[in-house]
Design a protein around this motif. Structure first.
Motif, mmCIF file in Angstrom:
data_model
loop_
_atom_site.group_PDB
_atom_site.id
_atom_site.type_symbol
_atom_site.label_atom_id
_atom_site.label_comp_id
_atom_site.label_asym_id
_atom_site.label_seq_id
_atom_site.Cartn_x
_atom_site.Cartn_y
_atom_site.Cartn_z
ATOM 1 N N LEU A 107 0.834 -1.207 0.000
ATOM 2 C CA LEU A 107 0.000 0.000 0.000
ATOM 3 C C LEU A 107 0.871 1.260 0.000
ATOM 4 N N ILE A 108 1.902 1.260 0.827
ATOM 5 C CA ILE A 108 2.814 2.421 0.883
ATOM 6 C C ILE A 108 3.518 2.600 -0.462
ATOM 7 N N ARG A 109 3.941 1.504 -1.068
ATOM 8 C CA ARG A 109 4.638 1.570 -2.351
ATOM 9 C C ARG A 109 3.730 2.135 -3.433
ATOM 10 N N LYS A 110 2.468 1.705 -3.435
ATOM 11 C CA LYS A 110 1.523 2.216 -4.436
ATOM 12 C C LYS A 110 1.319 3.730 -4.256
ATOM 13 N N LYS A 111 1.239 4.162 -3.004
ATOM 14 C CA LYS A 111 1.107 5.597 -2.733
ATOM 15 C C LYS A 111 2.376 6.323 -3.150
ATOM 16 N N TYR A 112 3.519 5.733 -2.836
ATOM 17 C CA TYR A 112 4.816 6.304 -3.165
ATOM 18 C C TYR A 112 5.010 6.416 -4.670
ATOM 19 N N GLN A 113 4.527 5.429 -5.435
ATOM 20 C CA GLN A 113 4.696 5.435 -6.898
ATOM 21 C C GLN A 113 3.874 6.519 -7.562
ATOM 22 N N HIS A 114 2.795 6.978 -6.892
ATOM 23 C CA HIS A 114 1.990 8.036 -7.478
ATOM 24 C C HIS A 114 2.555 9.331 -7.004
#
Length: 189
Positions: free
Chosen positions: A182-189
């Motif tokens: 979840l953090i990675r998906k937020k970070y990628q955006h």
């Protein structure tokens, strides 16, 4: 069936059976089948040893060391009839993972960076720093998880040991993986 398919089936089966290690130990302790369980686990670790080549060529030795440690522990418990040694496998696994993840922090690329590069070979410096932080987070997890696993061994309550090492520990791994995703998906955006 070709050799590659057979190795894949054995690898999947041993992965499932090793994930069930705490349950196998619990059932064998409860029903008095510990010698049978030990022989079964020796067979599983030997199969794992020969079917686990490693994800990355540089880490092939690590993929071999964990089943060797398991084989040593199970064989020692049989040889010395000290079956409580079987309870220490989750502790050894956490120590082994802590060593390899820590080693990768000292000698990059980190384990997490290697996994990330499978999907995206061209990582930015910011992404590499993120993978370093995730690797540190896993190191902390292995320390805490290994300590709790050790405590469950020392307490000597097989129900508590099985509950933590065969349930709660897996749930914590899933939560860490899911939270990181979840953090990675937020970070990628």
């Amino acid at each position: 069936m070709n050799m590659h398919t057979l190795k894949l089936i054995i690898k999947i089966t041993t992965n499932i059976l090793l994930a069930c290690y705490p349950l196998i130990i619990f059932i064998s302790f409860r029903n008095g089948y510990i010698n049978l369980a030990v022989l079964f686990l020796i067979m599983i670790f030997i199969l794992r040893l020969f079917t686990q080549p490693g994800i990355f060529s540089q880490l092939r030795w690590f993929a071999k060391i964990v089943p060797c440690l398991g084989l040593f522990l199970v064989s020692a418990s049989l040889l010395f009839t000290k079956y409580q040694l079987l309870l220490y496998y989750p502790v050894i696994v956490n120590i082994a993972f802590l060593i390899i993840f820590s080693y990768s922090l000292q000698y990059p690329p980190t384990i997490i960076e290697r996994f990330a590069r499978i999907q995206n070979p061209d990582l930015s410096e910011k992404a590499i720093q993120y993978t370093n932080n995730v690797t540190r987070c896993w190191c902390l997890f292995f320390i805490v998880n290994g300590c709790i696993a050790l405590i469950t061994c020392l307490v000597g309550n097989i129900e508590l040991w099985t509950l933590y090492n065969g349930g709660i520990s897996y749930l914590l791994i899933a939560l860490l993986m899911g939270g990181e995703w979840l953090i990675r998906k937020k970070y990628q955006h």
